[in-house]
Design a protein around this motif. Structure first.
Motif, short mmCIF file in Angstrom:
data_model
loop_
_atom_site.label_atom_id
_atom_site.label_comp_id
_atom_site.label_asym_id
_atom_site.label_seq_id
_atom_site.Cartn_x
_atom_site.Cartn_y
_atom_site.Cartn_z
N ALA A 177 2.44 0.92 14.35
CA ALA A 177 3.61 0.07 14.16
C ALA A 177 3.61 -0.54 12.76
O ALA A 177 4.66 -0.63 12.11
CB ALA A 177 3.64 -1.02 15.22
N ASP A 178 2.45 -0.94 12.28
CA ASP A 178 2.35 -1.54 10.94
C ASP A 178 2.66 -0.53 9.85
O ASP A 178 3.36 -0.84 8.88
CB ASP A 178 0.95 -2.13 10.72
CG ASP A 178 0.71 -3.40 11.52
OD1 ASP A 178 1.72 -4.01 11.96
OD2 ASP A 178 -0.45 -3.79 11.71
N GLU A 179 2.14 0.69 10.01
CA GLU A 179 2.41 1.74 9.01
C GLU A 179 3.89 2.08 8.95
O GLU A 179 4.47 2.24 7.86
CB GLU A 179 1.59 2.99 9.34
CG GLU A 179 0.10 2.83 9.09
CD GLU A 179 -0.71 4.00 9.62
OE1 GLU A 179 -1.78 4.27 9.04
OE2 GLU A 179 -0.28 4.63 10.61
N LEU A 180 4.52 2.17 10.13
CA LEU A 180 5.94 2.48 10.16
C LEU A 180 6.75 1.35 9.53
O LEU A 180 7.70 1.61 8.78
CB LEU A 180 6.39 2.71 11.61
CG LEU A 180 7.86 3.11 11.81
CD1 LEU A 180 8.19 4.39 11.04
CD2 LEU A 180 8.16 3.29 13.30
N MET A 235 0.83 -1.20 0.00
CA MET A 235 0.00 0.00 0.00
C MET A 235 0.87 1.25 0.00
O MET A 235 0.65 2.18 -0.76
CB MET A 235 -0.91 0.02 1.22
CG MET A 235 -1.76 1.28 1.33
SD MET A 235 -2.74 1.34 2.85
CE MET A 235 -1.41 1.54 4.05
N THR A 236 1.90 1.26 0.85
CA THR A 236 2.72 2.45 0.97
C THR A 236 3.51 2.73 -0.30
O THR A 236 3.79 3.89 -0.60
CB THR A 236 3.69 2.31 2.15
OG1 THR A 236 4.46 1.14 1.98
CG2 THR A 236 2.93 2.24 3.44
N LYS A 237 3.88 1.71 -1.06
CA LYS A 237 4.65 1.92 -2.28
C LYS A 237 3.82 2.62 -3.35
O LYS A 237 4.36 3.16 -4.29
CB LYS A 237 5.19 0.58 -2.80
CG LYS A 237 6.28 0.00 -1.92
CD LYS A 237 6.91 -1.23 -2.55
CE LYS A 237 8.03 -1.75 -1.67
NZ LYS A 237 8.69 -2.93 -2.25
N LYS A 275 13.56 11.09 9.70
CA LYS A 275 13.15 12.34 10.33
C LYS A 275 12.01 12.10 11.32
O LYS A 275 12.00 12.66 12.42
CB LYS A 275 12.70 13.34 9.25
CG LYS A 275 12.26 14.68 9.81
CD LYS A 275 11.83 15.63 8.70
CE LYS A 275 11.37 16.96 9.26
NZ LYS A 275 10.91 17.89 8.19
N TYR A 276 11.07 11.25 10.93
CA TYR A 276 9.94 10.93 11.80
C TYR A 276 10.43 10.26 13.08
O TYR A 276 9.99 10.61 14.18
CB TYR A 276 8.97 10.01 11.06
CG TYR A 276 7.85 9.47 11.92
CD1 TYR A 276 6.72 10.24 12.19
CD2 TYR A 276 7.91 8.18 12.47
CE1 TYR A 276 5.69 9.76 12.99
CE2 TYR A 276 6.89 7.70 13.27
CZ TYR A 276 5.78 8.48 13.52
OH TYR A 276 4.76 8.00 14.31
N GLU A 277 11.34 9.32 12.96
CA GLU A 277 11.84 8.59 14.14
C GLU A 277 12.64 9.51 15.06
O GLU A 277 12.55 9.38 16.29
CB GLU A 277 12.67 7.39 13.71
CG GLU A 277 11.83 6.29 13.08
CD GLU A 277 12.62 5.03 12.78
OE1 GLU A 277 12.10 3.94 13.03
OE2 GLU A 277 13.77 5.14 12.30
N GLU A 326 2.95 13.90 3.91
CA GLU A 326 1.70 14.37 4.52
C GLU A 326 1.18 13.39 5.55
O GLU A 326 0.72 13.78 6.63
CB GLU A 326 0.65 14.59 3.43
CG GLU A 326 -0.65 15.18 3.95
CD GLU A 326 -1.65 15.45 2.84
OE1 GLU A 326 -2.77 15.85 3.16
OE2 GLU A 326 -1.29 15.25 1.65
N MET A 327 1.30 12.10 5.24
CA MET A 327 0.85 11.05 6.15
C MET A 327 1.64 11.11 7.47
O MET A 327 1.07 11.00 8.57
CB MET A 327 1.05 9.69 5.48
CG MET A 327 0.75 8.47 6.33
SD MET A 327 1.16 6.96 5.41
CE MET A 327 0.84 5.73 6.66
N ILE A 328 2.94 11.30 7.36
CA ILE A 328 3.79 11.34 8.54
C ILE A 328 3.54 12.59 9.37
O ILE A 328 3.51 12.55 10.60
CB ILE A 328 5.27 11.25 8.12
CG1 ILE A 328 5.62 9.81 7.72
CG2 ILE A 328 6.19 11.71 9.26
CD1 ILE A 328 7.03 9.63 7.22
N SER A 329 3.33 13.72 8.71
CA SER A 329 3.17 14.98 9.43
C SER A 329 1.80 15.13 10.08
O SER A 329 1.64 15.85 11.05
CB SER A 329 3.42 16.16 8.49
OG SER A 329 2.46 16.17 7.44
N ASP A 330 0.81 14.41 9.53
CA ASP A 330 -0.56 14.58 10.01
C ASP A 330 -0.92 13.72 11.22
O ASP A 330 -1.87 14.02 11.92
CB ASP A 330 -1.57 14.27 8.88
CG ASP A 330 -1.64 15.41 7.87
OD1 ASP A 330 -1.06 16.48 8.15
OD2 ASP A 330 -2.24 15.23 6.81
N SER A 331 -0.19 12.65 11.46
CA SER A 331 -0.59 11.75 12.54
C SER A 331 0.57 10.91 13.03
O SER A 331 1.62 10.82 12.37
CB SER A 331 -1.72 10.83 12.06
OG SER A 331 -1.26 10.01 10.99
#
Length: 258
Positions: free
Chosen positions: A21-24, A1-3, A41-43, A12-17
């Motif tokens: 664990a699965d998404e990461l 899905m992420t690809k 950057k998120y981590e 946008e996905m990272i900055s919004d919420s």
């Protein structure tokens, strides 16, 4: 899905919420350099937020001890401006709610101006109660800086509503208070209530000095806040002292007004 997501969509996905664990995990499996950088950057941001929360919890130690003793209203007290050659000494008293949280809250001197200004507004809006006491230079000269500091602190306390159950004071020992109190060395680094008070006191005083700078720009009060910097001392030598200088403080006491 992420690809199937574009890098912009991932950003946008990272900055919004906060990612699950699965998404990461799915994002970490993405081979694109842009996505890898976003994940890193998120981590880093998540680790920073974790450390800030741990620091905040550590700085709640004094408050939590009083809550456990049955106190509801705990005030933190701090001052700004004991050492400068000009301007007032300012004290603030703050009562926070038990569930108050402000990531990155610390001693005002450890924060940059942009963050101090943001925290100043946030604390004033979200504090249960606060008060600010200001003692000007003429009175400092009259009663000395220690007594002026105590007077500013007591003025701030008197503005609190309700009367606090317990007071945490940065370094200074106060008497004749309406409740119990304790003095904490380097309290602005150990108590969230004192840290909040330190921000209210410093920003209030800094803004007063910025106003004085407009009247006396040659002394550079907006940058030195009245402290005895080299440029400030040279200005005193050249122009004399202003009505806002503390005449009992050396080397101000060595000069007469021109």
């Amino acid at each position: 899905m992420t690809k199937q997501l574009t890098i912009a969509q991932v950003s946008e996905m990272i900055s919004d919420s906060k990612l699950s664990a699965d998404e990461l995990l799915q994002l970490k499996q993405d081979k694109r350099i842009g996505v890898k950088k976003l994940v890193e950057k998120y981590e880093r941001q998540q680790e920073l937020e974790k450390l800030e929360k741990e620091k905040f919890v550590e700085m709640m130690t004094f408050e939590q001890a009083r809550y456990l003793m049955g106190d509801n209203y705990i005030a933190g007290i701090d001052e700004a401006g004991r050492g400068p050659l000009a301007g007032p000494v300012v004290a603030a008293a703050v009562i926070l709610t038990e569930d108050f949280y402000l990531a990155g809250l610390n001693d005002s001197k450890q924060l940059n101006k942009r963050k101090r200004d943001y925290f100043f507004d946030y604390i004033k809006t979200n504090a249960f109660s606060y008060g600010i006491g200001i003692i000007h230079n003429n009175e400092i000269d009259s009663i000395n800086i220690l007594q002026a500091t105590k007077k500013a602190m007591k003025s701030a306390i008197q503005q609190l509503d309700p009367i606090p159950d317990h007071i945490l004071v940065d370094a200074v020992k106060l008497d004749e208070l309406p409740c119990t109190s304790e003095s904490i060395i380097k309290g602005d680094q150990k108590s969230v209530s004192i840290a909040a008070a330190s921000i209210l006191a410093k920003v209030t005083r800094d803004r007063l000095m910025e106003e004085l700078d407009k009247e006396y720009p040659m002394y550079q009060f907006a940058s030195n806040m009245g402290y005895g910097t080299k440029d400030h001392l040279l200005a005193i030598e050249k122009y004399g002292i202003t009505p806002y200088h503390r005449r009992t403080f050396a080397p101000v006491s060595n000069y007469s007004n021109l």
